[in-house]
Design a protein around this motif. Structure first.
Motif, PDB file in Angstrom:
ATOM      1  N   ASP A  39       0.958  -1.181  -0.034  1.00 30.74           N
ATOM      2  CA  ASP A  39       0.131  -0.070   0.065  1.00 30.74           C
ATOM      3  C   ASP A  39       1.013   1.126  -0.034  1.00 30.74           C
ATOM      4  O   ASP A  39       1.840   1.382   0.692  1.00 30.74           O
ATOM      5  CB  ASP A  39      -0.866   0.005   1.179  1.00 30.74           C
ATOM      6  N   ASN A  40       0.617   2.023  -0.772  1.00 28.30           N
ATOM      7  CA  ASN A  40       1.078   3.390  -0.950  1.00 28.30           C
ATOM      8  C   ASN A  40       0.458   4.747  -0.762  1.00 28.30           C
ATOM      9  O   ASN A  40       0.660   5.815  -1.399  1.00 28.30           O
ATOM     10  CB  ASN A  40       2.260   3.515  -2.177  1.00 28.30           C
ATOM     11  N   GLY A  41      -0.943   4.372  -0.100  1.00 30.46           N
ATOM     12  CA  GLY A  41      -1.791   5.606  -0.007  1.00 30.46           C
ATOM     13  C   GLY A  41      -3.353   5.380  -0.192  1.00 30.46           C
ATOM     14  O   GLY A  41      -3.958   6.263   0.144  1.00 30.46           O
ATOM     15  N   ASN A  42      -3.594   4.170  -0.585  1.00 32.14           N
ATOM     16  CA  ASN A  42      -5.081   3.809  -0.666  1.00 32.14           C
ATOM     17  C   ASN A  42      -5.824   3.896   0.395  1.00 32.14           C
ATOM     18  O   ASN A  42      -7.271   3.974   0.195  1.00 32.14           O
ATOM     19  CB  ASN A  42      -4.975   2.384  -1.602  1.00 32.14           C
ATOM     20  N   ASN A  43      -5.313   3.690   1.621  1.00 30.02           N
ATOM     21  CA  ASN A  43      -6.065   3.597   2.901  1.00 30.02           C
ATOM     22  C   ASN A  43      -6.195   5.098   3.561  1.00 30.02           C
ATOM     23  O   ASN A  43      -6.816   5.113   4.292  1.00 30.02           O
ATOM     24  CB  ASN A  43      -5.513   2.658   3.733  1.00 30.02           C
ATOM     25  N   ASN A  44      -5.520   5.945   2.726  1.00 33.00           N
ATOM     26  CA  ASN A  44      -5.402   7.245   3.641  1.00 33.00           C
ATOM     27  C   ASN A  44      -6.794   7.963   3.991  1.00 33.00           C
ATOM     28  O   ASN A  44      -7.022   8.723   5.051  1.00 33.00           O
ATOM     29  CB  ASN A  44      -4.783   8.230   2.662  1.00 33.00           C
ATOM     30  N   HIS A  45      -7.760   7.773   3.123  1.00 33.79           N
ATOM     31  CA  HIS A  45      -8.998   8.582   3.313  1.00 33.79           C
ATOM     32  C   HIS A  45     -10.226   7.597   3.677  1.00 33.79           C
ATOM     33  O   HIS A  45     -11.335   7.933   3.640  1.00 33.79           O
ATOM     34  CB  HIS A  45      -9.261   9.275   2.091  1.00 33.79           C
ATOM     35  N   LEU A  46      -9.764   6.223   3.900  1.00 34.48           N
ATOM     36  CA  LEU A  46     -10.793   5.228   4.517  1.00 34.48           C
ATOM     37  C   LEU A  46     -10.994   5.474   5.991  1.00 34.48           C
ATOM     38  O   LEU A  46      -9.941   5.912   6.642  1.00 34.48           O
ATOM     39  CB  LEU A  46     -10.171   4.049   4.189  1.00 34.48           C
ATOM     40  N   VAL A  47     -12.065   5.016   6.784  1.00 31.45           N
ATOM     41  CA  VAL A  47     -12.115   5.043   7.980  1.00 31.45           C
ATOM     42  C   VAL A  47     -11.759   3.767   8.605  1.00 31.45           C
ATOM     43  O   VAL A  47     -12.549   2.661   8.365  1.00 31.45           O
ATOM     44  CB  VAL A  47     -13.754   5.472   8.435  1.00 31.45           C
ATOM     45  N   THR A  48     -10.540   3.907   9.146  1.00 29.09           N
ATOM     46  CA  THR A  48      -9.771   2.291   9.122  1.00 29.09           C
ATOM     47  C   THR A  48      -8.828   2.982  10.318  1.00 29.09           C
ATOM     48  O   THR A  48      -8.415   3.935  10.194  1.00 29.09           O
ATOM     49  CB  THR A  48      -9.361   1.825   7.916  1.00 29.09           C
ATOM     50  N   THR A  49      -8.541   1.703  11.072  1.00 27.68           N
ATOM     51  CA  THR A  49      -7.231   1.894  11.979  1.00 27.68           C
ATOM     52  C   THR A  49      -5.921   1.194  11.032  1.00 27.68           C
ATOM     53  O   THR A  49      -4.924   1.558  11.550  1.00 27.68           O
ATOM     54  CB  THR A  49      -7.438   1.025  12.992  1.00 27.68           C
ATOM     55  N   ALA A  50      -6.046   0.776   9.703  1.00 28.51           N
ATOM     56  CA  ALA A  50      -4.957   0.528   9.233  1.00 28.51           C
ATOM     57  C   ALA A  50      -4.458   1.658   8.379  1.00 28.51           C
ATOM     58  O   ALA A  50      -4.567   1.690   6.992  1.00 28.51           O
ATOM     59  CB  ALA A  50      -5.209  -0.782   8.123  1.00 28.51           C
ATOM     60  N   LYS A  51      -3.918   2.735   8.851  1.00 26.63           N
ATOM     61  CA  LYS A  51      -3.305   3.778   8.151  1.00 26.63           C
ATOM     62  C   LYS A  51      -1.910   4.004   8.645  1.00 26.63           C
ATOM     63  O   LYS A  51      -1.651   3.797   9.710  1.00 26.63           O
ATOM     64  CB  LYS A  51      -4.281   4.952   8.562  1.00 26.63           C
ATOM     65  N   ALA A  52      -1.187   4.710   7.800  1.00 21.70           N
ATOM     66  CA  ALA A  52       0.161   5.009   7.846  1.00 21.70           C
ATOM     67  C   ALA A  52       0.648   6.371   7.472  1.00 21.70           C
ATOM     68  O   ALA A  52       1.644   6.603   7.009  1.00 21.70           O
ATOM     69  CB  ALA A  52       1.055   4.046   7.376  1.00 21.70           C
ATOM     70  N   ASN A  53      -0.365   7.196   7.075  1.00 21.00           N
ATOM     71  CA  ASN A  53      -0.123   8.568   6.769  1.00 21.00           C
ATOM     72  C   ASN A  53       0.108   9.748   7.471  1.00 21.00           C
ATOM     73  O   ASN A  53      -0.318  10.875   7.829  1.00 21.00           O
ATOM     74  CB  ASN A  53      -1.251   8.933   5.933  1.00 21.00           C
ATOM     75  N   TYR A  54       0.952   9.550   8.660  1.00 27.61           N
ATOM     76  CA  TYR A  54       1.386  10.049   9.934  1.00 27.61           C
ATOM     77  C   TYR A  54       2.854   9.902  10.127  1.00 27.61           C
ATOM     78  O   TYR A  54       3.371   8.741   9.844  1.00 27.61           O
ATOM     79  CB  TYR A  54       0.381  10.188  11.139  1.00 27.61           C
ATOM     80  N   ALA A  55       3.304  10.848  10.759  1.00 30.12           N
ATOM     81  CA  ALA A  55       4.835  10.624  11.149  1.00 30.12           C
ATOM     82  C   ALA A  55       4.662   9.574  12.454  1.00 30.12           C
ATOM     83  O   ALA A  55       3.837   9.572  13.202  1.00 30.12           O
ATOM     84  CB  ALA A  55       5.435  12.177  11.597  1.00 30.12           C
ATOM     85  N   PRO A  56       5.822   8.754  12.642  1.00 31.42           N
ATOM     86  CA  PRO A  56       7.255   9.013  11.968  1.00 31.42           C
ATOM     87  C   PRO A  56       7.110   8.125  10.701  1.00 31.42           C
ATOM     88  O   PRO A  56       8.210   7.908  10.175  1.00 31.42           O
ATOM     89  CB  PRO A  56       8.015   8.297  12.908  1.00 31.42           C
ATOM     90  N   TYR A  57       5.973   7.634  10.215  1.00 29.69           N
ATOM     91  CA  TYR A  57       6.106   6.823   8.883  1.00 29.69           C
ATOM     92  C   TYR A  57       6.521   7.848   7.840  1.00 29.69           C
ATOM     93  O   TYR A  57       6.345   9.010   7.681  1.00 29.69           O
ATOM     94  CB  TYR A  57       4.713   6.409   8.375  1.00 29.69           C
ATOM     95  N   GLY A  58       7.420   7.230   6.977  1.00 32.73           N
ATOM     96  CA  GLY A  58       7.876   8.141   5.785  1.00 32.73           C
ATOM     97  C   GLY A  58       8.977   8.845   6.259  1.00 32.73           C
ATOM     98  O   GLY A  58       9.311   9.992   5.588  1.00 32.73           O
ATOM     99  N   ILE A  59       9.366   8.788   7.411  1.00 33.78           N
ATOM    100  CA  ILE A  59      10.645   9.848   7.822  1.00 33.78           C
ATOM    101  C   ILE A  59      11.670   9.697   6.889  1.00 33.78           C
ATOM    102  O   ILE A  59      12.793  10.742   6.746  1.00 33.78           O
ATOM    103  CB  ILE A  59      11.174   9.329   9.358  1.00 33.78           C
ATOM    104  N   ASP A  60      12.013   8.666   6.115  1.00 30.81           N
ATOM    105  CA  ASP A  60      13.090   8.647   5.301  1.00 30.81           C
ATOM    106  C   ASP A  60      12.685   8.708   3.624  1.00 30.81           C
ATOM    107  O   ASP A  60      13.479   8.396   2.762  1.00 30.81           O
ATOM    108  CB  ASP A  60      13.996   7.342   5.538  1.00 30.81           C
ATOM    109  N   PHE A  61      11.253   8.975   3.711  1.00 30.17           N
ATOM    110  CA  PHE A  61      11.022   9.259   2.092  1.00 30.17           C
ATOM    111  C   PHE A  61      10.527  10.765   2.022  1.00 30.17           C
ATOM    112  O   PHE A  61      10.432  11.471   2.875  1.00 30.17           O
ATOM    113  CB  PHE A  61       9.364   8.716   2.249  1.00 30.17           C
TER     114      PHE A  61
END
Length: 355
Positions: A39-61
């Motif tokens: 997954d590279n962003g498909n869950n960002n706008h879903l109502v779910t606990t399976a999200k990673a669009n917040y820090a520290p995710y992506g700290i090296d991206f």
């Protein structure tokens, strides 16, 4: 680890993230189906606990938190880079019409082969819905490159690489989660694996009907060795019962892929083995690099907390997902496994028609 994979890792480690290659990609397009590993962003706008669009995710991206369940690139990012694509394959949720000719990423965190898998976590895009989303993409391609003809689009899709990684959540967030699901009381591990593989085979056959011919199918990972599953089973060693069930699934899947290849004319299925271990360069193999949340979904990083410094020494970023460094290894292995798909493929792709 082969010398070829080592060379790939060295090359990809030193490559810029902003511009991968100046040459034509080795295949015209790359389509991705899967779960949070892809997954590279498909869950960002879903109502779910399976999200990673917040820090520290992506700290090296370079773009920061994008929805990737990693500190940086994930496996398919690495594969796309090695294949020579100028940019990462975009998520279906935000892909523009001028991007989809070279591929789309449909993967969704917590997604499973079974529709009901991970329903306790909220929204997710299961494999059947990912297939529906791909059908939508194909309709767009008919206008973009087919001039109204689906036959021309099919010729294009026949040359694409399709990677699919499903099954992990059907165990993590279904069979081995008896608090929410009854599958482990209704079926033995062998029976459950048969149910999954039967459904999976139908889904892969649907992809074939849509035009896919070159399939790279990832085996389910040894999730019994993830920190989250060891914590769930209250042990500090790999959970044999979980890994044993995974082995049954992968064994049946290999047989099913052989059957599909014999039945579906012109198809080629490559099974990509899950890694049994990693280079000794990884010093920390059983602990996550980030601090784990006690509020957000199981095994995910706590928001805005500082992760470990030596991230290159860790296999696990959070309690389920690999660090970018581990993904470099897995991505290079995947690229090598897919070599028969790109070695003989003529370069080039259809131009995008004016819209």
């Amino acid at each position: 680890m082969t010398s070829f994979v080592k060379a790939l890792i060295l090359m990809i480690s030193s490559a810029t993230l902003l511009c991968f290659a100046h040459s034509v990609p080795q295949v015209p397009c790359y389509f991705i189906f899967g779960d949070s590993l892809m997954d590279n962003g498909n869950n960002n706008h879903l109502v779910t606990t399976a999200k990673a669009n917040y820090a520290p995710y992506g700290i090296d991206f370079p773009d920061g938190p994008t929805g990737r369940f990693s500190n940086g690139r994930n496996i398919v990012d690495v594969v796309a880079q090695l294949l020579g694509f100028e940019n990462f394959i975009p998520p279906f949720a935000t892909a523009r019409s001028d991007e989809i000719v070279q591929g789309v990423n449909y993967a969704s965190g917590s997604a499973g082969i079974l529709d009901e898998t991970a329903e306790h976590m909220g929204g997710r895009i299961c494999m059947n819905q990912q297939l529906t989303n791909h059908a939508i993409t194909i309709l767009q391609l008919v206008d973009l490159i087919g001039n109204g003809s689906s036959a021309r689009v099919r010729q294009h899709l026949n040359k694409c690489i399709y990677t699919v990684a499903m099954g992990n959540n059907d165990y993590i967030n279904n069979y081995f989660y008896p608090e929410y699901y009854q599958t482990s009381t209704l079926y033995t591990p062998e029976q459950y694996a048969e149910i999954l593989v039967k459904q999976y085979s139908k889904q892969l056959s649907t992809l074939y009907q849509y035009g896919a011919r070159k399939f790279g199918i990832h085996g389910a990972g040894y999730i019994g060795c993830t920190p989250a599953m060891m914590k769930r089973f209250n042990t500090n060693i790999c959970v044999d019962a979980v890994n044993g069930a995974i082995i049954q699934f992968n064994t049946k899947l290999v047989t099913a892929l052989g059957d599909l290849e014999s039945k579906l004319s012109g198809s080629k299925f490559i099974f990509i083995d899950p890694p049994l271990g990693y280079s000794s360069d990884f010093n920390v193999t059983d602990k996550p690099c980030c601090n784990i949340s006690t509020i957000i979904g199981e095994g995910l990083c706590a928001p805005n907390e500082i992760p470990c410094d030596a991230r290159e020494n860790y296999i696990f970023w959070d309690e389920f997902h690999p660090t970018e460094s581990a993904s470099l290894v897995d991505g290079a292995r995947t690229y090598e496994a897919l070599s028969s798909f790109y070695a003989s493929e003529p370069k080039g792709s259809f131009p995008i028609s004016a819209v």
